[in-house]
Design a protein around this motif. Structure first.
Motif, PDB file in Angstrom:
ATOM      1  N   SER B 120      96.987  34.951  23.566  1.00  0.00           N
ATOM      2  CA  SER B 120      97.896  35.750  24.321  1.00  0.00           C
ATOM      3  C   SER B 120      98.605  35.011  25.570  1.00  0.00           C
ATOM      4  O   SER B 120      99.614  35.306  26.361  1.00  0.00           O
ATOM      5  CB  SER B 120      97.618  36.849  24.832  1.00  0.00           C
ATOM      6  OG  SER B 120      96.551  36.647  25.486  1.00  0.00           O
ATOM      7  N   LEU B 121      97.688  33.855  25.916  1.00  0.00           N
ATOM      8  CA  LEU B 121      98.193  32.798  26.989  1.00  0.00           C
ATOM      9  C   LEU B 121      99.628  32.102  26.959  1.00  0.00           C
ATOM     10  O   LEU B 121     100.183  31.693  27.551  1.00  0.00           O
ATOM     11  CB  LEU B 121      97.275  31.776  27.226  1.00  0.00           C
ATOM     12  CG  LEU B 121      95.956  32.309  27.927  1.00  0.00           C
ATOM     13  CD1 LEU B 121      94.938  31.167  27.734  1.00  0.00           C
ATOM     14  CD2 LEU B 121      96.143  32.941  29.118  1.00  0.00           C
ATOM     15  N   ILE B 122     100.033  32.144  25.502  1.00  0.00           N
ATOM     16  CA  ILE B 122     101.599  31.860  25.541  1.00  0.00           C
ATOM     17  C   ILE B 122     102.549  32.505  26.262  1.00  0.00           C
ATOM     18  O   ILE B 122     103.380  32.030  26.740  1.00  0.00           O
ATOM     19  CB  ILE B 122     101.697  31.920  23.985  1.00  0.00           C
ATOM     20  CG1 ILE B 122     100.706  31.088  22.957  1.00  0.00           C
ATOM     21  CG2 ILE B 122     103.181  31.609  23.613  1.00  0.00           C
ATOM     22  CD1 ILE B 122     101.187  31.348  21.348  1.00  0.00           C
ATOM     23  N   VAL B 123     102.287  33.748  26.447  1.00  0.00           N
ATOM     24  CA  VAL B 123     103.174  34.706  27.180  1.00  0.00           C
ATOM     25  C   VAL B 123     103.171  34.230  28.670  1.00  0.00           C
ATOM     26  O   VAL B 123     104.039  34.054  29.186  1.00  0.00           O
ATOM     27  CB  VAL B 123     102.598  36.138  27.171  1.00  0.00           C
ATOM     28  CG1 VAL B 123     103.651  36.784  27.969  1.00  0.00           C
ATOM     29  CG2 VAL B 123     102.643  36.742  25.724  1.00  0.00           C
ATOM     30  N   LEU B 124     102.099  33.625  29.092  1.00  0.00           N
ATOM     31  CA  LEU B 124     101.946  33.108  30.450  1.00  0.00           C
ATOM     32  C   LEU B 124     102.735  31.972  30.653  1.00  0.00           C
ATOM     33  O   LEU B 124     103.624  31.848  31.560  1.00  0.00           O
ATOM     34  CB  LEU B 124     100.519  32.879  30.591  1.00  0.00           C
ATOM     35  CG  LEU B 124     100.034  32.862  32.455  1.00  0.00           C
ATOM     36  CD1 LEU B 124     100.028  34.007  32.745  1.00  0.00           C
ATOM     37  CD2 LEU B 124      98.557  32.357  32.338  1.00  0.00           C
ATOM     38  N   VAL B 125     102.669  30.812  29.733  1.00  0.00           N
ATOM     39  CA  VAL B 125     103.591  29.723  29.708  1.00  0.00           C
ATOM     40  C   VAL B 125     104.975  30.332  29.702  1.00  0.00           C
ATOM     41  O   VAL B 125     105.739  29.872  30.479  1.00  0.00           O
ATOM     42  CB  VAL B 125     103.112  28.916  28.432  1.00  0.00           C
ATOM     43  CG1 VAL B 125     104.219  27.681  28.504  1.00  0.00           C
ATOM     44  CG2 VAL B 125     101.778  28.537  28.479  1.00  0.00           C
ATOM     45  N   LEU B 126     105.359  31.100  28.743  1.00  0.00           N
ATOM     46  CA  LEU B 126     106.590  31.442  28.505  1.00  0.00           C
ATOM     47  C   LEU B 126     107.304  32.069  29.839  1.00  0.00           C
ATOM     48  O   LEU B 126     108.511  31.692  30.537  1.00  0.00           O
ATOM     49  CB  LEU B 126     106.983  32.359  27.469  1.00  0.00           C
ATOM     50  CG  LEU B 126     106.641  31.909  26.051  1.00  0.00           C
ATOM     51  CD1 LEU B 126     107.010  32.965  25.011  1.00  0.00           C
ATOM     52  CD2 LEU B 126     107.639  30.833  25.772  1.00  0.00           C
ATOM     53  N   LEU B 127     106.314  33.010  30.298  1.00  0.00           N
ATOM     54  CA  LEU B 127     106.863  33.749  31.704  1.00  0.00           C
ATOM     55  C   LEU B 127     107.061  32.791  32.926  1.00  0.00           C
ATOM     56  O   LEU B 127     107.984  32.680  33.647  1.00  0.00           O
ATOM     57  CB  LEU B 127     105.852  34.831  32.115  1.00  0.00           C
ATOM     58  CG  LEU B 127     106.458  35.846  32.944  1.00  0.00           C
ATOM     59  CD1 LEU B 127     107.459  36.699  32.509  1.00  0.00           C
ATOM     60  CD2 LEU B 127     105.199  36.710  33.409  1.00  0.00           C
ATOM     61  N   GLY B 128     106.182  31.552  32.864  1.00  0.00           N
ATOM     62  CA  GLY B 128     106.317  30.650  33.887  1.00  0.00           C
ATOM     63  C   GLY B 128     107.532  30.026  33.812  1.00  0.00           C
ATOM     64  O   GLY B 128     108.258  29.838  34.902  1.00  0.00           O
ATOM     65  N   ILE B 129     107.950  29.484  32.653  1.00  0.00           N
ATOM     66  CA  ILE B 129     109.197  29.027  32.556  1.00  0.00           C
ATOM     67  C   ILE B 129     110.612  30.108  33.023  1.00  0.00           C
ATOM     68  O   ILE B 129     111.329  29.516  33.636  1.00  0.00           O
ATOM     69  CB  ILE B 129     109.568  28.612  31.068  1.00  0.00           C
ATOM     70  CG1 ILE B 129     108.408  27.565  30.644  1.00  0.00           C
ATOM     71  CG2 ILE B 129     110.748  27.747  30.879  1.00  0.00           C
ATOM     72  CD1 ILE B 129     108.593  27.464  28.986  1.00  0.00           C
ATOM     73  N   PHE B 130     110.318  31.119  32.582  1.00  0.00           N
ATOM     74  CA  PHE B 130     111.370  32.166  32.750  1.00  0.00           C
ATOM     75  C   PHE B 130     111.624  32.520  34.368  1.00  0.00           C
ATOM     76  O   PHE B 130     112.643  32.729  34.889  1.00  0.00           O
ATOM     77  CB  PHE B 130     110.922  33.462  32.037  1.00  0.00           C
ATOM     78  CG  PHE B 130     111.922  34.659  32.133  1.00  0.00           C
ATOM     79  CD1 PHE B 130     113.153  34.408  31.344  1.00  0.00           C
ATOM     80  CD2 PHE B 130     111.761  35.667  32.893  1.00  0.00           C
ATOM     81  CE1 PHE B 130     114.169  35.451  31.603  1.00  0.00           C
ATOM     82  CE2 PHE B 130     112.577  36.784  32.826  1.00  0.00           C
ATOM     83  CZ  PHE B 130     113.970  36.543  32.173  1.00  0.00           C
ATOM     84  N   THR B 131     110.349  32.490  35.142  1.00  0.00           N
ATOM     85  CA  THR B 131     110.614  32.682  36.627  1.00  0.00           C
ATOM     86  C   THR B 131     110.494  31.429  37.271  1.00  0.00           C
ATOM     87  O   THR B 131     110.519  31.501  38.773  1.00  0.00           O
ATOM     88  CB  THR B 131     109.083  33.486  37.023  1.00  0.00           C
ATOM     89  OG1 THR B 131     108.206  32.514  36.699  1.00  0.00           O
ATOM     90  CG2 THR B 131     108.991  35.014  36.210  1.00  0.00           C
ATOM     91  N   GLY B 132     110.647  30.378  36.618  1.00  0.00           N
ATOM     92  CA  GLY B 132     111.020  29.027  37.643  1.00  0.00           C
ATOM     93  C   GLY B 132     109.887  28.486  38.082  1.00  0.00           C
ATOM     94  O   GLY B 132     109.819  27.488  38.737  1.00  0.00           O
TER      95      GLY B 132
END
Lengths: 247, 258
Positions: B120-132
């Protein structure tokens, strides 16, 4: 002199039979305040001593509640005895309740690996014996069906096929020769007999005196958790027959 | 000791099988399967962002990342300990019939939940990219606080597994305790105001919060807090030692109570 493979020394097993089971905090507090925490001590086994040599096959006789299954579970390592010790040499395969490690959501194939692991087999070993297990159980068609859709006979057949894939030094049998249908029963009895030819040591519990006489070389009678008598099959089974016809 | 290691080694395949079973069965029969381990944190983060961000007027665009990091870590701790607590009783059928080292049940529960958590940490990476707030190699450092969290969860899980055998009530009590842990983890609020008040201890004694702080420090490229790390490490080690001793002393009695 044959080598000793199993030594049971002064084994005793105590259970606390509390009148009502206390397993919630409320019960515990209430009962300790009102001093109702009564435990009835019950010795399911008392001072059991015997040894088995390689290749000996002992039948364990006794009425219900005499401690037969408890003794087998102590030897299999499921129960830790309250006192005394059990020392064994080599691998024990307990055919106590077949398929105890099965998961009902898992398919037959997955359960072979799971139950194999429960019995302490490595993955490579199960891989190499997989076809043999499937063939013996005769359940090839149902391999990818979840276990909850198996009949109880099918489950026992699968359990038996997995458990007997190794060649153990000590085999513990608890009423398992009545597994599955007539055809499978014949097959499983043949398999056990062939293991016996190879010199496996057997502990056997059955209510059928006929079966015990056919299979065993020695017998023991358990009564209220103690050994009433132990010796060669003919004398002990004669005593047992007398004992059960007595009342 | 050597005998114990031998036994563990002999049953390593069972540990592997139990971990695999936990992961496989968790999502079996649901249509989206393992994708739920990604979708579930995304959905709860959206809800929490709307409630505590938008509705409370928090305009910070990295706030969702802040929430998600806290929420993921807390829910691992909660899941891992809850499943361990029930692990002995749930496997009672097996325990009553064959011998296997009993610690494998809480251990495998903690491990399989950890693997789902790592996915589920994949989501953290994706959200990091998404929020800049772009993920960098520096993020790999979260391995250390996560390892501490794993050990802590195992230690607490072993203690709970033992208590759970003797007192069924523990399942309900632990739910309440977890709620306290959740509210003192600063998942969906900034802790500054609370830390300055006289009640800062409610956060600082919470071991899970001490892990979350450092994961966030790494994600947001802030200075590592060694005080919190030390506290979390000490808590993890003490809980494992206590857990192993308590479990070991009582395991032979389990069978009489399940």
């Amino acid at each position: 002199m044959a080598e000793t493979v199993l030594r049971v020394e002064h084994v005793g097993m105590r259970f606390n039979l509390s009148k009502e089971r206390v397993d919630s905090l409320k019960d515990y507090i209430l009962k300790s305040i009102t001093r109702q925490m009564k435990f009835d001590e019950f010795w399911a086994l008392k001072d059991i001593n015997f040894t088995l040599e390689k290749g000996e096959r002992i039948g364990i006789l006794g009425t219900n509640g005499a401690g037969k299954s408890t003794l087998l579970k102590v030897i299999a390592g499921v129960f830790k005895p309250t006192e005394g010790s059990v020392v064994h040499k080599g691998k024990i395969v307990p055919l106590l309740e077949l398929g105890a490690g099965f998961d009902k959501e898992y398919t037959g194939r997955e359960n072979i690996y799971l139950y194999g692991a429960v019995l302490g087999y490595s993955k490579e070993f199960i891989d190499s014996k997989f076809d043999e297990i499937v063939k013996f159980s005769g359940l090839k068609k149902f391999l990818d069906v979840p276990l909850k859709n198996y009949s109880s006979g099918m489950k026992s057949r699968l359990g038996f096929s997995i458990a007997t894939i190794v060649e153990p030094e000590i085999l513990i049998l608890d009423e398992v020769l009545s597994v599955g249908d007539a055809k499978f029963r014949k097959k499983s009895e043949k398999k056990i007999l062939s293991m016996m030819d190879k010199g496996v040591t057997v502990l056997f519990v059955s209510h059928s005196l006929e079966q015990v006489k056919r299979i065993c070389t020695k017998a023991m009678i358990l009564e209220n958790g103690s050994i009433r008598s132990i010796g060669d099959i003919d004398t002990v089974s004669a005593e047992y027959e007398e004992m059960i016809s007595g009342d | 000791m050597k005998k114990r290691i031998d036994t563990f080694w002999r049953y390593r395949n069972l540990l592997f099988e139990l971990v695999k079973k936990g992961i496989k069965l968790k999502y079996r029969r649901s249509y989206l399967g393992i994708i739920w381990s990604l979708l579930e944190p995304v959905m709860t983060t959206i809800v929490l962002t709307i409630v505590f961000g938008t509705l409370y007027g928090n305009k910070d665009h990295t706030f969702p990342l802040y929430i998600l990091s806290g929420r993921l870590l807390y829910s691992y701790f909660a899941q891992g300990t809850k499943v361990s607590l029930k692990s002995i009783r749930q496997n009672s059928a097996m325990i009553k019939k064959v011998y296997v080292p009993k610690y494998l049940y809480p251990l495998s529960s903690v491990l399989y939940n950890f693997i789902i958590f790592l996915i589920s940490l994949i989501v953290l990476v994706l959200l990091g990219i998404f929020t800049g707030n772009y993920p960098t190699l520096h993020w790999l450092l979260i391995a250390f606080p996560l390892l501490v969290l794993l050990i802590m969860t195992f230690g607490v899980g072993m203690i709970l597994a033992t208590i759970g055998v003797f007192f069924r009530d523990m399942e309900y009590l632990w739910e309440v305790a977890l709620m306290i842990v959740m509210y003192t983890c600063a998942i969906f609020y900034y802790p500054e105001r609370l830390l300055k008040s006289g009640y800062s201890w409610v956060l600082t004694v919470n071991p899970v919060y001490n892990v979350i702080i450092n994961v966030r420090n790494i994600i947001f490229h802030e200075a590592f807090n060694w005080g919190c790390m030390t506290y979390a490490c000490v808590f993890a080690l003490v809980s494992v030692v206590v857990g192993v001793i308590v479990f070991h002393k009582n395991q032979d009695k389990f069978i009489l109570y399940i």
